[in-house]
Motif scaffolding. Structure first.
Motif, PDB file in Angstrom:
ATOM      1  N   GLY A   1      -0.013  -7.207  -8.622  1.00  0.00           N
ATOM      2  CA  GLY A   1      -1.137  -7.041  -9.525  1.00  0.00           C
ATOM      3  C   GLY A   1      -1.728  -5.639  -9.449  1.00  0.00           C
ATOM      4  O   GLY A   1      -2.026  -5.013 -10.478  1.00  0.00           O
ATOM      5  N   HIS A   2      -1.889  -5.144  -8.217  1.00  0.00           N
ATOM      6  CA  HIS A   2      -2.415  -3.785  -8.052  1.00  0.00           C
ATOM      7  C   HIS A   2      -1.453  -2.753  -8.655  1.00  0.00           C
ATOM      8  O   HIS A   2      -1.882  -1.784  -9.303  1.00  0.00           O
ATOM      9  CB  HIS A   2      -2.632  -3.487  -6.571  1.00  0.00           C
ATOM     10  CG  HIS A   2      -3.814  -4.196  -5.976  1.00  0.00           C
ATOM     11  ND1 HIS A   2      -5.048  -4.230  -6.580  1.00  0.00           N
ATOM     12  CD2 HIS A   2      -3.951  -4.900  -4.828  1.00  0.00           C
ATOM     13  CE1 HIS A   2      -5.900  -4.914  -5.830  1.00  0.00           C
ATOM     14  NE2 HIS A   2      -5.250  -5.334  -4.764  1.00  0.00           N
ATOM     15  N   ALA A   3      -0.157  -2.953  -8.418  1.00  0.00           N
ATOM     16  CA  ALA A   3       0.834  -2.008  -8.951  1.00  0.00           C
ATOM     17  C   ALA A   3       0.821  -2.022 -10.469  1.00  0.00           C
ATOM     18  O   ALA A   3       0.852  -0.957 -11.117  1.00  0.00           O
ATOM     19  CB  ALA A   3       2.220  -2.363  -8.422  1.00  0.00           C
ATOM     20  N   LEU A   4       0.772  -3.202 -11.075  1.00  0.00           N
ATOM     21  CA  LEU A   4       0.766  -3.301 -12.537  1.00  0.00           C
ATOM     22  C   LEU A   4      -0.495  -2.665 -13.128  1.00  0.00           C
ATOM     23  O   LEU A   4      -0.439  -2.047 -14.200  1.00  0.00           O
ATOM     24  CB  LEU A   4       0.878  -4.762 -12.958  1.00  0.00           C
ATOM     25  CG  LEU A   4       2.252  -5.400 -12.726  1.00  0.00           C
ATOM     26  CD1 LEU A   4       2.187  -6.910 -12.942  1.00  0.00           C
ATOM     27  CD2 LEU A   4       3.300  -4.777 -13.637  1.00  0.00           C
TER      28      LEU A   4
ATOM     29  N   ILE B   1       9.931  -3.773 -10.857  1.00  0.00           N
ATOM     30  CA  ILE B   1       9.270  -3.768  -9.556  1.00  0.00           C
ATOM     31  C   ILE B   1       9.424  -5.145  -8.927  1.00  0.00           C
ATOM     32  O   ILE B   1       9.622  -6.145  -9.618  1.00  0.00           O
ATOM     33  CB  ILE B   1       7.773  -3.397  -9.656  1.00  0.00           C
ATOM     34  CG1 ILE B   1       7.012  -4.395 -10.536  1.00  0.00           C
ATOM     35  CG2 ILE B   1       7.606  -1.973 -10.149  1.00  0.00           C
ATOM     36  CD1 ILE B   1       5.494  -4.158 -10.541  1.00  0.00           C
ATOM     37  N   CYS B   2       9.310  -5.175  -7.600  1.00  0.00           N
ATOM     38  CA  CYS B   2       9.494  -6.441  -6.887  1.00  0.00           C
ATOM     39  C   CYS B   2       8.610  -6.456  -5.652  1.00  0.00           C
ATOM     40  O   CYS B   2       8.483  -5.455  -4.941  1.00  0.00           O
ATOM     41  CB  CYS B   2      10.962  -6.597  -6.486  1.00  0.00           C
ATOM     42  SG  CYS B   2      11.322  -8.103  -5.535  1.00  0.00           S
TER      43      CYS B   2
ATOM     44  N   ASP C   1      -8.747  -6.985   0.746  1.00  0.00           N
ATOM     45  CA  ASP C   1      -9.683  -5.914   0.428  1.00  0.00           C
ATOM     46  C   ASP C   1     -10.118  -5.139   1.664  1.00  0.00           C
ATOM     47  O   ASP C   1     -10.852  -4.155   1.554  1.00  0.00           O
ATOM     48  CB  ASP C   1     -10.925  -6.485  -0.275  1.00  0.00           C
ATOM     49  CG  ASP C   1     -10.589  -7.089  -1.632  1.00  0.00           C
ATOM     50  OD1 ASP C   1      -9.702  -6.542  -2.316  1.00  0.00           O
ATOM     51  OD2 ASP C   1     -11.202  -8.115  -1.990  1.00  0.00           O
ATOM     52  N   GLU C   2      -9.677  -5.578   2.845  1.00  0.00           N
ATOM     53  CA  GLU C   2     -10.020  -4.914   4.102  1.00  0.00           C
ATOM     54  C   GLU C   2      -8.765  -4.776   4.967  1.00  0.00           C
ATOM     55  O   GLU C   2      -8.622  -5.432   5.996  1.00  0.00           O
ATOM     56  CB  GLU C   2     -11.081  -5.705   4.867  1.00  0.00           C
ATOM     57  CG  GLU C   2     -12.389  -5.899   4.123  1.00  0.00           C
ATOM     58  CD  GLU C   2     -13.373  -6.771   4.899  1.00  0.00           C
ATOM     59  OE1 GLU C   2     -14.578  -6.572   4.724  1.00  0.00           O
ATOM     60  OE2 GLU C   2     -12.932  -7.634   5.680  1.00  0.00           O
ATOM     61  N   PRO C   3      -7.831  -3.905   4.536  1.00  0.00           N
ATOM     62  CA  PRO C   3      -6.540  -3.866   5.230  1.00  0.00           C
ATOM     63  C   PRO C   3      -6.554  -3.166   6.575  1.00  0.00           C
ATOM     64  O   PRO C   3      -5.595  -3.286   7.336  1.00  0.00           O
ATOM     65  CB  PRO C   3      -5.644  -3.105   4.239  1.00  0.00           C
ATOM     66  CG  PRO C   3      -6.593  -2.234   3.483  1.00  0.00           C
ATOM     67  CD  PRO C   3      -7.864  -3.008   3.373  1.00  0.00           C
ATOM     68  N   TYR C   4      -7.612  -2.421   6.895  1.00  0.00           N
ATOM     69  CA  TYR C   4      -7.591  -1.620   8.111  1.00  0.00           C
ATOM     70  C   TYR C   4      -8.807  -1.898   8.994  1.00  0.00           C
ATOM     71  O   TYR C   4      -9.958  -1.786   8.556  1.00  0.00           O
ATOM     72  CB  TYR C   4      -7.562  -0.123   7.771  1.00  0.00           C
ATOM     73  CG  TYR C   4      -6.377   0.277   6.924  1.00  0.00           C
ATOM     74  CD1 TYR C   4      -5.075   0.001   7.357  1.00  0.00           C
ATOM     75  CD2 TYR C   4      -6.537   0.900   5.703  1.00  0.00           C
ATOM     76  CE1 TYR C   4      -3.978   0.347   6.592  1.00  0.00           C
ATOM     77  CE2 TYR C   4      -5.444   1.257   4.929  1.00  0.00           C
ATOM     78  CZ  TYR C   4      -4.167   0.972   5.377  1.00  0.00           C
ATOM     79  OH  TYR C   4      -3.074   1.314   4.606  1.00  0.00           O
ATOM     80  N   GLY C   5      -8.536  -2.290  10.244  1.00  0.00           N
ATOM     81  CA  GLY C   5      -9.573  -2.351  11.264  1.00  0.00           C
ATOM     82  C   GLY C   5     -10.618  -3.420  11.111  1.00  0.00           C
ATOM     83  O   GLY C   5     -11.644  -3.381  11.796  1.00  0.00           O
TER      84      GLY C   5
ATOM     85  N   LEU D   1       0.811  -1.208   0.000  1.00  0.00           N
ATOM     86  CA  LEU D   1       0.000   0.000   0.000  1.00  0.00           C
ATOM     87  C   LEU D   1       0.852   1.269   0.000  1.00  0.00           C
ATOM     88  O   LEU D   1       0.517   2.252  -0.653  1.00  0.00           O
ATOM     89  CB  LEU D   1      -0.957  -0.020   1.188  1.00  0.00           C
ATOM     90  CG  LEU D   1      -1.963  -1.182   1.190  1.00  0.00           C
ATOM     91  CD1 LEU D   1      -2.872  -1.088   2.405  1.00  0.00           C
ATOM     92  CD2 LEU D   1      -2.786  -1.205  -0.094  1.00  0.00           C
ATOM     93  N   ARG D   2       1.966   1.256   0.739  1.00  0.00           N
ATOM     94  CA  ARG D   2       2.847   2.422   0.735  1.00  0.00           C
ATOM     95  C   ARG D   2       3.542   2.578  -0.613  1.00  0.00           C
ATOM     96  O   ARG D   2       3.666   3.681  -1.144  1.00  0.00           O
ATOM     97  CB  ARG D   2       3.883   2.302   1.860  1.00  0.00           C
ATOM     98  CG  ARG D   2       4.838   3.492   1.941  1.00  0.00           C
ATOM     99  CD  ARG D   2       4.093   4.764   2.289  1.00  0.00           C
ATOM    100  NE  ARG D   2       4.954   5.943   2.224  1.00  0.00           N
ATOM    101  CZ  ARG D   2       4.593   7.093   1.670  1.00  0.00           C
ATOM    102  NH1 ARG D   2       3.386   7.234   1.152  1.00  0.00           N
ATOM    103  NH2 ARG D   2       5.411   8.123   1.655  1.00  0.00           N
ATOM    104  N   GLY D   3       3.998   1.473  -1.179  1.00  0.00           N
ATOM    105  CA  GLY D   3       4.640   1.535  -2.483  1.00  0.00           C
ATOM    106  C   GLY D   3       3.701   2.050  -3.557  1.00  0.00           C
ATOM    107  O   GLY D   3       4.093   2.841  -4.427  1.00  0.00           O
TER     108      GLY D   3
END
Length: 454
Positions: free
Chosen positions: A71-74, A62-63, A208-212, A42-44
């Motif tokens: 996949g998200h980055a691409l 990228i790595c 899909d739910e990274p927070y809380g 997420l930070r990248g």
């Protein structure tokens, strides 16, 4: 100070960063800076936006260890209309980054990985002659910091800590105020990382739910919950100092006529993370994680003393319910500024014993960088700060110029963590702060944000 004069003075002081000469600086004309990114979480992905927005940069590799993050980055890269980079990892291979650094034709690399990987990756990149833009936290142990420093000095490869808060608009306006003498002689500063991270350190493990979304961490968690939470179990100290100390160090000209001399730290009891697990709908007293013992004090207070007589207080406060604040305070013989209430008081200018709203001062002292680039930074992560820190790194590499946040800044700001851990572990003992510049702080001159390119 003219850039030529600065380069001469830093060379005389023994700074190696300006000796680097990437391939594109050797007469390749209009060719693009070729960059890579290790860590596309997420930070990248937040850093990708500013990188992909630039016509002078080509993302060539990228790595990541996780295919979902790649996949998200691409997808972001494709949406930006950019060429697909070479991809490493995605199968859980924690050493895939080594193959990336072996790829020919990389000028610079962004390291955006869990903290424990920063030092080994940065050292390997510098050994390979690849300029390093490293996310905050330069290393884990004090020895890590010396190792990173020695690698930079040995290779002459540029290294910049990507501390975005140094580029926050109000923070940079206050830097202008400090340099204009508005506060008089600086005496004391405060800052910190005061941010409720309970929902970051725990989730359900669903990408899909990274927070809380739950109370899982480690192998059952996702994103930062996979690795960051373990630091709260194993360590007790100022674990994230650079957001606070970075701007304060710039205000106090640390390593440029000043330095840290002493440090101590205190920690409260640890209650917040355990309490969060008990109260969360997916937690409770019978959840296995309710038995986890957390070492990190809920509020860690660290004090630094500077050579020129200033003190700085940092507070790390991430395990209790609270609104976000970095808690800046800049105080001198003529007045002070505090960011929590966005207020300022200047003796002889403000009403006696009363605060003024700081906005008029922000407008008056708005930094030239923000005046020049605010439109380009609009929409970038963290209110535009991510655009500015990426821009600063890229422009410095392109110019073969000293890094605005250089190796000495990086290791000193980050070394606050192991030193605070040591102080707490040794009954809150005051420690001598290492002089990473080995005396060069006496002759080095300020550079941060002097050049409107970065």
């Amino acid at each position: 100070m003219k850039r030529r004069d600065f380069l001469i003075s830093t060379a005389a002081a023994g700074v190696a960063a300006a000796t680097f000469s990437p391939a594109f600086a050797k007469g390749r004309g209009g060719d693009k800076l070729r960059v890579a990114m290790i860590g596309t979480g997420l930070r990248g992905q937040s850093q990708l936006g500013p990188i992909l927005s630039r016509d002078d940069v080509e993302l060539v590799a990228i790595c990541d260890t996780q295919q979902v993050m790649l996949g998200h980055a691409l997808a972001n890269i494709d949406k930006a209309g950019r060429r697909k980079p070479k991809v490493y990892g995605g199968n859980g291979d924690a050493n895939a980054w080594k193959a990336l650094l072996a790829q020919k034709g990389i000028d610079a690399v962004f390291i955006v990985t869990p903290w424990e990987w920063h030092a080994p990756m940065a050292i390997a990149a510098m050994e390979a002659g690849v300029a390093v833009g490293c996310e905050v936290v330069a290393g884990i142990t004090l020895q890590d910091h010396w190792d990173v420093l020695r690698a930079q000095q040995r290779t002459g490869t540029p290294y910049m800590l990507l501390e975005n808060v140094c580029y926050r608009r109000d923070v940079m306006a206050v830097l202008q105020m400090v340099r204009a003498g508005l506060f008089g002689e600086l005496v004391h500063m405060q800052a910190g990382y005061q941010h409720d991270l309970r929902g970051v350190k725990f989730n359900s493990g669903n990408p899909d739910e990274p927070y809380g979304s739950g109370v899982e961490f480690g192998a059952k968690g996702f994103s930062e919950a996979q690795w960051r939470t373990q630091h709260s179990i194993d360590r007790n100290g100022e674990l994230y100092p650079s957001h606070g100390i970075g701007p304060c160090a710039m205000y106090a000209n640390i390593h440029r006529g000043n330095r840290f001399t002493h440090i101590n730290a205190f920690a409260t009891k640890a209650r917040g993370l355990h309490d969060y697990i008990l109260k969360h709908p997916k937690g409770g007293p019978d959840h296995p994680n309710a038995k986890v013992q957390f070492k990190l004090g809920d509020v860690v207070t660290t004090t630094l003393r500077c050579e020129n007589g200033e003190t700085i207080i940092l507070q790390h406060d991430t395990s209790l319910p609270r609104p976000y604040s970095l808690g800046f305070r800049v105080q001198g013989t003529d007045g002070l500024w505090m960011d929590v209430n966005k207020s300022i008081h200047i003796e002889g200018r403000s009403p006696p014993h009363k605060w003024e709203d700081a906005q008029a001062y922000y407008d008056q002292y708005d930094h030239p960088l923000w005046r020049k680039y605010a439109d380009k930074a609009a929409g970038a992560g963290h209110g535009g700060m991510d655009w500015f820190v990426v821009h600063a790194f890229i422009e410095a590499v392109k110019a073969s110029a000293p890094m605005p946040i250089d190796i000495y800044d990086a290791v000193a700001w980050s070394a606050i963590t192991p030193l605070s851990e040591q102080s707490i572990a040794e009954d809150y003992r005051t420690l001598a702060f290492p002089d990473f510049t080995e005396g060069k702080w006496k002759s080095r001159r300020p550079i941060f944000a002097l050049d409107d390119r970065y």
